[in-house]
Motif scaffolding. Structure first.
Motif, PDB file in Angstrom:
ATOM      1  N   ASN A  66      74.041  65.228  70.808  1.00 45.61           N
ATOM      2  CA  ASN A  66      73.620  65.516  69.486  1.00 45.61           C
ATOM      3  C   ASN A  66      73.572  64.194  68.642  1.00 45.61           C
ATOM      4  OD1 ASN A  66      72.924  68.216  69.750  1.00 45.61           O
ATOM      5  ND2 ASN A  66      75.212  68.869  68.942  1.00 45.61           N
ATOM      6  N   GLN A  70      70.327  61.841  67.640  1.00 42.81           N
ATOM      7  CA  GLN A  70      70.005  61.674  66.162  1.00 42.81           C
ATOM      8  C   GLN A  70      69.862  60.212  65.892  1.00 42.81           C
ATOM      9  OE1 GLN A  70      68.466  64.240  65.267  1.00 42.81           O
ATOM     10  NE2 GLN A  70      69.763  64.698  63.295  1.00 42.81           N
ATOM     11  N   PHE A 119      61.861  76.070  61.452  1.00 40.12           N
ATOM     12  CA  PHE A 119      63.123  77.008  60.493  1.00 40.12           C
ATOM     13  C   PHE A 119      64.347  76.142  60.990  1.00 40.12           C
ATOM     14  CE2 PHE A 119      65.866  80.354  59.837  1.00 40.12           C
ATOM     15  CZ  PHE A 119      65.720  80.843  58.607  1.00 40.12           C
ATOM     16  N   GLY A 120      65.206  75.985  59.827  1.00 39.75           N
ATOM     17  CA  GLY A 120      66.377  75.134  59.911  1.00 39.75           C
ATOM     18  C   GLY A 120      66.264  73.899  60.142  1.00 39.75           C
ATOM     19  N   SER A 121      66.911  73.040  60.634  1.00 46.39           N
ATOM     20  CA  SER A 121      67.120  71.491  61.019  1.00 46.39           C
ATOM     21  C   SER A 121      66.344  71.168  62.130  1.00 46.39           C
ATOM     22  CB  SER A 121      68.543  71.055  60.980  1.00 46.39           C
ATOM     23  OG  SER A 121      69.337  71.601  59.810  1.00 46.39           O
ATOM     24  N   ASN A 141      67.332  70.728  65.563  1.00 46.51           N
ATOM     25  CA  ASN A 141      68.423  69.984  65.603  1.00 46.51           C
ATOM     26  C   ASN A 141      68.408  68.608  65.885  1.00 46.51           C
ATOM     27  OD1 ASN A 141      69.759  72.022  64.096  1.00 46.51           O
ATOM     28  ND2 ASN A 141      70.643  73.015  66.054  1.00 46.51           N
ATOM     29  N   ALA A 142      69.162  68.212  67.100  1.00 49.73           N
ATOM     30  CA  ALA A 142      68.893  66.618  67.675  1.00 49.73           C
ATOM     31  C   ALA A 142      67.811  66.680  68.696  1.00 49.73           C
ATOM     32  CB  ALA A 142      70.347  66.314  68.044  1.00 49.73           C
ATOM     33  N   TRP A 159      64.993  68.067  58.495  1.00 52.25           N
ATOM     34  CA  TRP A 159      66.319  68.262  58.245  1.00 52.25           C
ATOM     35  C   TRP A 159      66.318  68.359  56.795  1.00 52.25           C
ATOM     36  CZ3 TRP A 159      71.659  68.085  60.832  1.00 52.25           C
ATOM     37  CH2 TRP A 159      71.329  68.047  62.170  1.00 52.25           C
ATOM     38  N   GLU A 160      67.016  69.090  56.001  1.00 49.46           N
ATOM     39  CA  GLU A 160      66.996  69.415  54.438  1.00 49.46           C
ATOM     40  C   GLU A 160      67.521  67.980  54.066  1.00 49.46           C
ATOM     41  OE1 GLU A 160      69.289  72.774  54.007  1.00 49.46           O
ATOM     42  OE2 GLU A 160      67.224  73.843  53.365  1.00 49.46           O
ATOM     43  N   HIS A 161      68.355  67.183  54.507  1.00 50.98           N
ATOM     44  CA  HIS A 161      68.669  66.035  54.108  1.00 50.98           C
ATOM     45  C   HIS A 161      67.869  64.897  53.942  1.00 50.98           C
ATOM     46  CE1 HIS A 161      70.081  64.817  58.479  1.00 50.98           C
ATOM     47  NE2 HIS A 161      69.283  64.060  57.986  1.00 50.98           N
ATOM     48  N   TYR A 164      66.010  66.811  50.504  1.00 56.84           N
ATOM     49  CA  TYR A 164      66.525  67.715  49.174  1.00 56.84           C
ATOM     50  C   TYR A 164      66.732  66.912  47.956  1.00 56.84           C
ATOM     51  CZ  TYR A 164      68.039  72.105  48.330  1.00 56.84           C
ATOM     52  OH  TYR A 164      68.156  73.458  47.546  1.00 56.84           O
ATOM     53  N   ILE A 165      67.212  65.481  47.938  1.00 52.13           N
ATOM     54  CA  ILE A 165      67.595  64.660  46.727  1.00 52.13           C
ATOM     55  C   ILE A 165      66.252  64.648  46.078  1.00 52.13           C
ATOM     56  CG2 ILE A 165      68.009  62.440  45.738  1.00 52.13           C
ATOM     57  CD1 ILE A 165      70.228  62.603  47.910  1.00 52.13           C
ATOM     58  N   ARG A 168      64.008  68.989  46.756  1.00 51.77           N
ATOM     59  CA  ARG A 168      64.838  70.099  46.548  1.00 51.77           C
ATOM     60  C   ARG A 168      64.296  70.985  47.829  1.00 51.77           C
ATOM     61  NH1 ARG A 168      67.138  67.051  43.554  1.00 51.77           N
ATOM     62  NH2 ARG A 168      67.913  67.541  41.398  1.00 51.77           N
ATOM     63  N   ASN A 169      64.037  72.392  47.509  1.00 50.47           N
ATOM     64  CA  ASN A 169      63.535  73.364  48.549  1.00 50.47           C
ATOM     65  C   ASN A 169      61.959  72.973  48.860  1.00 50.47           C
ATOM     66  OD1 ASN A 169      63.077  74.366  46.014  1.00 50.47           O
ATOM     67  ND2 ASN A 169      62.095  76.152  47.054  1.00 50.47           N
TER      68      ASN A 169
ATOM     69  N   ASN B 166      71.472  78.722  62.239  1.00 52.31           N
ATOM     70  CA  ASN B 166      70.308  78.734  61.185  1.00 52.31           C
ATOM     71  C   ASN B 166      70.605  80.150  60.550  1.00 52.31           C
ATOM     72  OD1 ASN B 166      68.900  76.799  62.132  1.00 52.31           O
ATOM     73  ND2 ASN B 166      67.647  77.722  63.437  1.00 52.31           N
ATOM     74  N   TRP B 188      74.113  75.346  55.827  1.00 50.62           N
ATOM     75  CA  TRP B 188      72.910  74.875  55.263  1.00 50.62           C
ATOM     76  C   TRP B 188      73.019  73.660  54.449  1.00 50.62           C
ATOM     77  CZ3 TRP B 188      67.457  76.454  56.447  1.00 50.62           C
ATOM     78  CH2 TRP B 188      67.415  77.305  57.476  1.00 50.62           C
TER      79      TRP B 188
END
Lengths: 194, 233
Positions: A66, A70, A119-121, A141-142, A159-161, A164-165, A168-169, B166, B188
């Motif tokens: 992981n 990454q 969906f997800g990261s 993920n990774a 990934w949301e990171h 997101y700043i 946002r969504n 998830n 999350w």
């Protein structure tokens, strides 16, 4: 020699307004750095301690994988972007995209849909298959195409990171901005030698 | 003729709307700023109003593919998840998880204490409340990527800690560790990024200040009563 965090190939504010300096400070300065730090802690005193990053990614599982993947994915992401990027590729990359997707616009639409639909990261990728044709894949993920036979050419971190700043969504708005930063020269240089 | 059609439409429209959208976004059980300073109002507004709403909307869109969803409780849907597609798993899970998440939180100082029965179960399994929190924090911090950490009642009636990726949850018949969730924490990045950025550990430490122990105790007692009733049958 521990695994190093490669320098960012441009200034931290160079991708603004599409990706802000604040996002870069966290994404590169904290997240990418943390993967490097965690990886070095995990491989210390093991047989992977002196291995290359690519070797570790291809020969590990669990937390070592992981963190190593990454580290690699993020470096690949940064190097595929540049200030003043975007536009359309030319030359053999443009031809390969047209051949695989019909047009550059159809490629952008398909890649965008894949990135939004992860969906997800995870990550969306443009890859070159063994036969030289291009394809779009997504990973969670990774996970990374580096462990398979496809040759990665371009990636978008979802990934949301990553957004997101700034967004946002609104992942679609981030992916739209991503297209204004892609370094098509870097992507072309990653294609297999003819 | 036109007016009769219009009358028909007006009569049918609410029924159609109901038939098309059996799931709705539940209101937050407190104000968006009620969890300050631990969870900020902007995060709550986006998390509830956009993320949770998207799960509800996307779940409603799947009713066309799986009409039986319309008559199911959220709990029954999770337990039957293997019958559906990935969109129902992601969005049905997202709806259930967030619905639970809002309920198991309360403004700081208003969450009460674990009940006597829950305290006894926590001490039996973990030694102490602090030890339980440490184990749940470890599961939450260790959930790589997006997901949730859970305190569940397992089939043996005892508490356990688990984590899911998830929008999966321990009620689903597609996850390895199953049980009745009594407490869940969203890890999350959207749950904490605006206030805590990369510091998931700081978010987790803060989050314990807004746990609604009255609700967690109620869920524990419902889950154990359900198991006892099942055994008696």
């Amino acid at each position: 020699m521990p695994i190093q965090l490669p320098p960012l190939p441009y200034a931290r504010d160079a991708l603004a307004p599409h990706i802000s300096a604040e996002t870069i400070d966290y994404h590169y300065g904290k997240h990418h750095q943390a993967y490097v730090t965690n990886l070095n802690n995990l491989i210390k005193g093991t047989e992977l301690e002196s291995a290359t990053l690519e070797h570790i990614v291809r020969n590990s599982t669990g937390p070592v994988f992981n963190n190593a993947a990454q580290v690699w994915n993020h470096t690949f992401y940064w190097e595929g972007l540049k200030p003043g990027g975007g536009g359309e590729p030319t030359g053999r990359l443009a031809e390969a995209i047209k051949s695989a997707f019909g047009s550059f616009q159809a490629f952008v639409e398909a890649f965008t849909k894949a990135a939004i639909g992860t969906f997800g990261s995870g990550w969306a990728w443009l890859v070159e298959r063994e036969d030289g044709s291009l394809a779009i894949v997504t990973t969670s993920n990774a996970a990374t195409p580096l462990t398979g036979i496809d040759r990665p050419l371009l990636t978008c971190d979802v990934w949301e990171h990553a957004y997101y700043i700034d967004y946002r969504n609104a992942r679609p708005a981030y992916v739209e901005a991503f297209w204004k930063l892609v370094s098509w020269d870097a992507v072309t240089a990653r294609m297999s030698p003819r | 003729m036109k007016s009769r059609l219009l009358a028909c439409f007006l009569l049918l429209a609410p029924m159609l709307a109901t038939a098309e959208a059996p799931f709705s976004l539940p209101p937050l059980p407190y104000a968006a700023n009620a969890l300050e300073p631990w969870i900020d109002a902007e995060t709550m507004n986006i998390h509830h109003g956009r993320h949770h709403k998207a799960y509800v909307d996307n779940l409603n869109a799947q009713v066309a593919n799986f009409p039986e969803l319309a008559g199911m409780s959220l709990e029954a849907m999770q337990a039957a998840m293997s019958k559906f597609n990935v969109a129902v798993r992601n969005n049905g899970g997202g709806h259930y998880n967030h619905d639970l998440f809002w309920q198991v939180m309360a403004p700081a100082g208003k969450g009460g204490e674990p009940s006597a029965a829950l305290t006894a179960a926590i001490e039996r399994r973990f030694g102490s409340l602090e030890a339980m929190k440490t184990e749940m924090n470890r599961a939450a911090a260790g959930q790589f990527g997006s997901g949730w950490a859970w305190l569940i009642v397992g089939a043996d009636g005892e508490l356990a800690i688990t984590a899911t990726a998830n929008q999966d949850n321990p009620l689903m018949d597609v996850v390895p560790v199953r049980g009745a969730p009594v407490l869940g924490v969203d890890v999350w990045e959207h749950a904490y990024y605006l206030k805590y950025q990369n510091r998931r550990g700081a978010y987790l430490d803060a989050w314990w200040n807004v746990v609604n122990w009255a609700e967690v105790s109620r869920r524990y007692e419902t889950a154990t009563a359900g198991l006892k009733a099942a055994k008696a049958r």
